[in-house]
Write a protein that holds these residues in place. Structure first.
Motif, PDB file in Angstrom:
ATOM      1  N   VAL A  65      -0.623   2.895  -5.549  1.00  0.00           N
ATOM      2  CA  VAL A  65      -1.373   1.802  -6.175  1.00  0.00           C
ATOM      3  C   VAL A  65      -1.693   2.220  -7.604  1.00  0.00           C
ATOM      4  CG1 VAL A  65      -3.316   0.219  -5.994  1.00  0.00           C
ATOM      5  CG2 VAL A  65      -2.547   1.407  -3.966  1.00  0.00           C
ATOM      6  N   PRO A  66      -0.825   1.883  -8.556  1.00  0.00           N
ATOM      7  CA  PRO A  66      -1.143   2.207  -9.949  1.00  0.00           C
ATOM      8  C   PRO A  66      -2.430   1.511 -10.389  1.00  0.00           C
ATOM      9  CG  PRO A  66       1.165   1.597  -9.705  1.00  0.00           C
ATOM     10  CD  PRO A  66       0.480   1.265  -8.411  1.00  0.00           C
ATOM     11  N   PRO A  67      -3.134   2.079 -11.350  1.00  0.00           N
ATOM     12  CA  PRO A  67      -4.384   1.467 -11.822  1.00  0.00           C
ATOM     13  C   PRO A  67      -4.182   0.007 -12.235  1.00  0.00           C
ATOM     14  CG  PRO A  67      -4.092   3.628 -12.799  1.00  0.00           C
ATOM     15  CD  PRO A  67      -2.813   3.308 -12.068  1.00  0.00           C
ATOM     16  N   ARG A  68      -5.122  -0.845 -11.849  1.00  0.00           N
ATOM     17  CA  ARG A  68      -5.144  -2.265 -12.179  1.00  0.00           C
ATOM     18  C   ARG A  68      -3.946  -3.049 -11.625  1.00  0.00           C
ATOM     19  NH1 ARG A  68      -6.651   0.843 -15.937  1.00  0.00           N
ATOM     20  NH2 ARG A  68      -4.807   0.764 -17.233  1.00  0.00           N
ATOM     21  N   ALA A  69      -3.210  -2.469 -10.693  1.00  0.00           N
ATOM     22  CA  ALA A  69      -2.072  -3.177 -10.097  1.00  0.00           C
ATOM     23  C   ALA A  69      -2.551  -4.074  -8.961  1.00  0.00           C
ATOM     24  CB  ALA A  69      -1.051  -2.184  -9.566  1.00  0.00           C
ATOM     25  N   GLU A  70      -1.917  -5.207  -8.817  1.00  0.00           N
ATOM     26  CA  GLU A  70      -2.248  -6.107  -7.716  1.00  0.00           C
ATOM     27  C   GLU A  70      -1.406  -5.825  -6.488  1.00  0.00           C
ATOM     28  OE1 GLU A  70      -2.344 -10.201  -8.787  1.00  0.00           O
ATOM     29  OE2 GLU A  70      -3.947  -9.898 -10.241  1.00  0.00           O
ATOM     30  N   ASP A  71      -0.339  -5.025  -6.661  1.00  0.00           N
ATOM     31  CA  ASP A  71       0.548  -4.688  -5.552  1.00  0.00           C
ATOM     32  C   ASP A  71       0.382  -3.225  -5.185  1.00  0.00           C
ATOM     33  OD1 ASP A  71       1.543  -7.237  -5.866  1.00  0.00           O
ATOM     34  OD2 ASP A  71       3.410  -6.606  -6.811  1.00  0.00           O
ATOM     35  N   ALA A  72       0.375  -2.960  -3.888  1.00  0.00           N
ATOM     36  CA  ALA A  72       0.368  -1.596  -3.370  1.00  0.00           C
ATOM     37  C   ALA A  72       1.609  -1.429  -2.509  1.00  0.00           C
ATOM     38  CB  ALA A  72      -0.889  -1.342  -2.544  1.00  0.00           C
ATOM     39  N   ASP A  73       2.044  -0.196  -2.345  1.00  0.00           N
ATOM     40  CA  ASP A  73       3.229   0.076  -1.538  1.00  0.00           C
ATOM     41  C   ASP A  73       2.943   1.240  -0.602  1.00  0.00           C
ATOM     42  OD1 ASP A  73       6.204  -0.588  -1.254  1.00  0.00           O
ATOM     43  OD2 ASP A  73       6.208   1.594  -1.424  1.00  0.00           O
ATOM     44  N   VAL A  74       3.128   0.999   0.696  1.00  0.00           N
ATOM     45  CA  VAL A  74       3.017   2.087   1.661  1.00  0.00           C
ATOM     46  C   VAL A  74       4.250   2.962   1.470  1.00  0.00           C
ATOM     47  CG1 VAL A  74       2.955   2.722   4.103  1.00  0.00           C
ATOM     48  CG2 VAL A  74       1.667   0.723   3.291  1.00  0.00           C
ATOM     49  N   GLN A  75       4.035   4.188   1.031  1.00  0.00           N
ATOM     50  CA  GLN A  75       5.134   5.099   0.762  1.00  0.00           C
ATOM     51  C   GLN A  75       5.696   5.703   2.048  1.00  0.00           C
ATOM     52  OE1 GLN A  75       5.605   4.048  -2.300  1.00  0.00           O
ATOM     53  NE2 GLN A  75       5.893   6.082  -3.113  1.00  0.00           N
ATOM     54  N   THR A  76       4.797   6.093   2.952  1.00  0.00           N
ATOM     55  CA  THR A  76       5.227   6.760   4.179  1.00  0.00           C
ATOM     56  C   THR A  76       4.084   6.833   5.176  1.00  0.00           C
ATOM     57  OG1 THR A  76       6.318   8.767   5.033  1.00  0.00           O
ATOM     58  CG2 THR A  76       4.649   9.083   3.316  1.00  0.00           C
ATOM     59  N   ILE A  77       4.452   6.880   6.433  1.00  0.00           N
ATOM     60  CA  ILE A  77       3.524   7.168   7.531  1.00  0.00           C
ATOM     61  C   ILE A  77       4.308   7.976   8.542  1.00  0.00           C
ATOM     62  CG2 ILE A  77       2.167   6.262   9.459  1.00  0.00           C
ATOM     63  CD1 ILE A  77       1.690   3.744   7.874  1.00  0.00           C
ATOM     64  N   ARG A  94      -4.380   1.462   8.733  1.00  0.00           N
ATOM     65  CA  ARG A  94      -5.626   0.763   8.412  1.00  0.00           C
ATOM     66  C   ARG A  94      -6.376   1.468   7.284  1.00  0.00           C
ATOM     67  NH1 ARG A  94      -7.693  -0.927  14.427  1.00  0.00           N
ATOM     68  NH2 ARG A  94      -6.599  -2.920  14.498  1.00  0.00           N
ATOM     69  N   ALA A  95      -6.356   2.783   7.287  1.00  0.00           N
ATOM     70  CA  ALA A  95      -7.015   3.528   6.205  1.00  0.00           C
ATOM     71  C   ALA A  95      -6.334   3.247   4.871  1.00  0.00           C
ATOM     72  CB  ALA A  95      -7.029   5.022   6.517  1.00  0.00           C
ATOM     73  N   LEU A  96      -4.996   3.179   4.858  1.00  0.00           N
ATOM     74  CA  LEU A  96      -4.285   2.859   3.618  1.00  0.00           C
ATOM     75  C   LEU A  96      -4.615   1.449   3.153  1.00  0.00           C
ATOM     76  CD1 LEU A  96      -0.684   4.329   4.108  1.00  0.00           C
ATOM     77  CD2 LEU A  96      -2.672   5.394   3.010  1.00  0.00           C
ATOM     78  N   LEU A  97      -4.672   0.499   4.067  1.00  0.00           N
ATOM     79  CA  LEU A  97      -4.982  -0.881   3.694  1.00  0.00           C
ATOM     80  C   LEU A  97      -6.394  -0.991   3.134  1.00  0.00           C
ATOM     81  CD1 LEU A  97      -3.349  -2.795   6.673  1.00  0.00           C
ATOM     82  CD2 LEU A  97      -2.402  -2.414   4.380  1.00  0.00           C
ATOM     83  N   SER A  98      -7.307  -0.250   3.707  1.00  0.00           N
ATOM     84  CA  SER A  98      -8.675  -0.230   3.199  1.00  0.00           C
ATOM     85  C   SER A  98      -8.713   0.307   1.774  1.00  0.00           C
ATOM     86  CB  SER A  98      -9.546   0.629   4.121  1.00  0.00           C
ATOM     87  OG  SER A  98     -10.860   0.668   3.664  1.00  0.00           O
TER      88      SER A  98
END
Length: 164
Positions: A65-77, A94-98
């Protein structure tokens, strides 16, 4: 089983790499790439340890999640084989989504192997929807990636996860 979730650091690299290599044997990330991910200001990695045994890492997950970005990307689990099917993947996601919500993301994306129906089912249960397929994305196995997206509305069920 109960886990404690905490922020991951470069000191956790050996444990993370062991799970990475055993889980994603043919397309595991290198130690150098994982080290870079753990050290980046644009990523947020967590590890899960059994309560009372902080030296044992049984799972990890990463978010970009780059600063001020509206998009996040789950890299790995990834979850260690001995604790799979116990709900740890759900806890990590759930922790990543939070964290994505806390950082201001409005939507979260991820790629999942087309030959991993268990992970796809988990993502759908948490509200992700399939939006595309990337043919041959996972190499050297030449397996397609299913691209999924979750809109972070005002409230996503089950996101009350605290991370130390």
């Amino acid at each position: 089983m109960t886990w404690q979730i905490r922020r991951a650091g470069v000191a956790d690299l050996a444990h993370i790499l062991a799970i990475e290599e055993s889980t994603f044997s043919s397309d595991a990330w290198s130690a150098e790439l994982l080290r870079s991910e753990l050290a980046s200001e644009n990523t947020y990695y967590i590890v899960a340890t059994p309560v009372g045994a902080p030296e044992i890492i049984e799972g990890y997950a990463g978010l970009m999640v780059p600063p001020r970005a509206e998009d996040a990307d789950v890299q790995t689990i990834a979850v260690a084989a001995e604790v799979r099917r116990m709900g740890l993947g759900r806890i990590l996601l759930r922790a990543l989504l939070s964290e994505a919500r806390k950082r201001g993301a409005r939507q979260v994306f991820l790629e999942v192997r087309a030959d991993n129906p268990g992970a796809q089912a988990l993502y759908r249960e948490l509200g992700f929807e399939e939006i595309a397929v990337r043919p041959g994305y996972y190499q050297p196995d030449n397996v397609d990636a299913v691209v999924m997206k979750l809109e972070l509305g005002t409230r996503v069920p089950g996101l009350a996860v605290g991370v130390q």
